[in-house]
Design an enzyme around this catalytic site. Structure first.
Site, short mmCIF file in Angstrom:
data_model
loop_
_atom_site.label_atom_id
_atom_site.label_comp_id
_atom_site.label_asym_id
_atom_site.label_seq_id
_atom_site.Cartn_x
_atom_site.Cartn_y
_atom_site.Cartn_z
N LYS A 181 0.86 -1.19 0.00
CA LYS A 181 0.00 0.00 0.00
C LYS A 181 0.89 1.23 0.00
CE LYS A 181 -3.61 2.38 2.57
NZ LYS A 181 -4.58 2.31 3.67
N ARG A 191 -10.75 10.25 1.84
CA ARG A 191 -10.67 10.94 3.14
C ARG A 191 -11.86 11.87 3.33
NH1 ARG A 191 -4.09 11.37 3.05
NH2 ARG A 191 -3.81 9.11 2.98
N ARG A 204 1.15 9.87 5.60
CA ARG A 204 1.32 8.48 6.04
C ARG A 204 2.64 7.87 5.53
NH1 ARG A 204 -3.53 8.36 8.01
NH2 ARG A 204 -5.49 8.27 6.85
N GLU A 220 7.11 -6.63 0.98
CA GLU A 220 5.93 -6.48 1.84
C GLU A 220 4.91 -7.59 1.55
OE1 GLU A 220 5.13 -4.46 4.26
OE2 GLU A 220 6.57 -2.82 4.17
N LYS A 235 -2.23 -1.52 -3.80
CA LYS A 235 -3.09 -0.34 -3.76
C LYS A 235 -2.25 0.92 -3.83
CE LYS A 235 -6.00 2.06 -0.52
NZ LYS A 235 -6.49 2.16 0.81
N SER A 261 -10.20 5.72 -4.65
CA SER A 261 -11.12 6.84 -4.82
C SER A 261 -10.65 7.86 -5.87
CB SER A 261 -11.33 7.53 -3.47
OG SER A 261 -10.10 7.96 -2.92
N TYR A 300 -15.18 1.34 -6.85
CA TYR A 300 -16.43 2.08 -6.71
C TYR A 300 -17.29 1.94 -7.96
CZ TYR A 300 -13.68 3.81 -2.87
OH TYR A 300 -12.89 3.84 -1.75
C1 PBG Z 1 -7.01 3.42 5.46
C2 PBG Z 1 -7.55 3.34 4.07
C3 PBG Z 1 -7.45 4.32 3.08
C4 PBG Z 1 -8.10 3.81 1.95
C5 PBG Z 1 -8.58 2.55 2.29
N1 PBG Z 1 -8.21 2.27 3.60
C6 PBG Z 1 -6.90 5.69 3.13
C7 PBG Z 1 -5.53 5.97 3.55
O1 PBG Z 1 -4.66 5.10 3.66
O2 PBG Z 1 -5.30 7.15 3.79
C8 PBG Z 1 -8.22 4.52 0.64
C9 PBG Z 1 -9.20 3.97 -0.33
C10 PBG Z 1 -9.51 4.88 -1.47
O3 PBG Z 1 -8.85 5.91 -1.71
O4 PBG Z 1 -10.44 4.55 -2.20
N2 PBG Z 1 -7.92 2.91 6.40
#
Ligand code: PBG
Length: 316
Positions: A181, A191, A204, A220, A235, A261, A300
């Site tokens: 990730k 968010r 992050r 990982e 991701k 997203s 989505y």
């Molecule tokens: C963290 C999490 C995130 C997403 C899924 N789980 C956001 C992040 O790491 O800041 C993002 C998913 C998306 O953008 O569709 N719990």
């Protein structure tokens, strides 16, 4: 002839619908940066999942937005937390017809927006956070999640969660690990969806991966498999097709990719301006993710795709 020789076929079975459920609202709330996606009430979530099941969608992943956030994200493990209540609703409604996955993290539940416990130096305390994830995993399993999906990128989280689940008799609850990730700018609309703002303009990068590194991503993935992950995930998806392709050539557990997203929002934004054919681009992107080697795609676009197939508009 083209269909006869086509090597990649996207199917409704490949897709997982990400869904949001929010505590303390009486009507679904639209998310402006994610057109067509809403924050659900418990009731509207049940209606949505029933409709998805009717369309043949086999899996959903749930995210919760609590009414109150705190420093440790206690809503993530509270048996009466919004996701736990929603998981129980859905298991009652759909049983085993739909695989209900619980996203396992605390950023939606913390007042500082980090995916863990923030220590005195302002960093995230890895090991204290892993304990929190174990508590959340047990609450989600007790509520009926068939799969938990740790997304916080703490070291050792998969092994700890596996052992916590096994000790409590939840050995048939699977783990889908967000394994590779990246600290991506493509999570912006998400968010908004979960009302998360990281405190003090933070980010992050201390726990998510650097987009410049590909070998680290494979490491990982290997670590999560060795710790007991049943499914591993990459991701975001499109900017990391190289990571997906390499993992799919190497590993033997199911591989998932999250079309996040920002990837969804970009297609909508350009299509709204008439600059691209949104449906065609969505199909091209999702097919590319599958072609690269991800057999499971979180997107989505799941409902749109299932409806397009059901109505005969699309024949991928
Ligand atoms: C963290 C999490 C995130 C997403 C899924 N789980 C956001 C992040 O790491 O800041 C993002 C998913 C998306 O953008 O569709 N719990």
């Amino acid at each position: 002839m083209r269909d006869l020789v086509a090597a990649t076929h996207l199917r409704v079975d490949d897709l997982v619908a990400p869904l949001f459920v929010r505590e303390g609202i009486t009507e679904p709330v639209p998310i402006s940066s994610l057109p067509g996606v809403v924050q659900h009430t418990r009731a509207s979530l049940r209606t949505e999942v029933a409709a998805l099941a009717e369309l043949g969608v086999k899996s959903v992943i749930l995210f919760g937005i609590p009414a109150e956030k705190d420093a440790v994200g206690s809503g993530a493990y509270d048996p009466d937390g919004i996701v736990q209540l929603a998981l129980a609703d859905l298991r009652t409604d759909v049983g085993d017809d739909v695989v209900v996955i619980a996203d396992l993290c605390v950023d939606e539940y913390t007042d500082h927006g980090h995916c863990g416990i923030v220590d005195d130096s302002g960093g995230v305390d890895n090991d204290a956070t892993v304990d929190l994830y174990c508590r959340a995993a047990l609450a989600q399993a007790a509520a009926g999640a068939q799969v938990v999906a740790p997304s916080g990128m703490m070291d050792g989280q998969v092994a700890a969660i596996r052992s916590a689940l096994d000790q409590q008799g939840y050995d048939d609850v699977a783990i889908m690990a967000y394994a590779a990730k990246f600290a991506s700018a493509l999570y912006g609309p998400f968010r908004d969806a979960v009302d998360v703002e990281i405190a003090d303009g933070g980010d992050r990068r201390g726990y998510q991966q650097d987009h410049r590194n590909v070998r680290e991503a494979q490491l990982e993935i290997d670590l999560d498999i060795s710790e007991g992950a049943d499914i591993v995930m990459v991701k975001p998806a499109l900017a990391y097709l190289d990571v997906i392709a390499e993992a799919s050539a190497r590993i033997d557990v199911p591989l998932a990719a999250y079309h996040v997203s920002g990837e969804y929002a970009m297609i909508h934004a350009a299509a709204d301006r008439g600059w691209i054919d949104g449906d065609a681009v969505a199909l091209e992107h999702l097919t590319a993710i599958k072609r690269a080697g991800a057999g499971i795609i979180l997107t989505y676009f799941t409902r749109w795709f299932a409806e397009s197939i059901a109505s005969g508009r699309l024949s991928p």
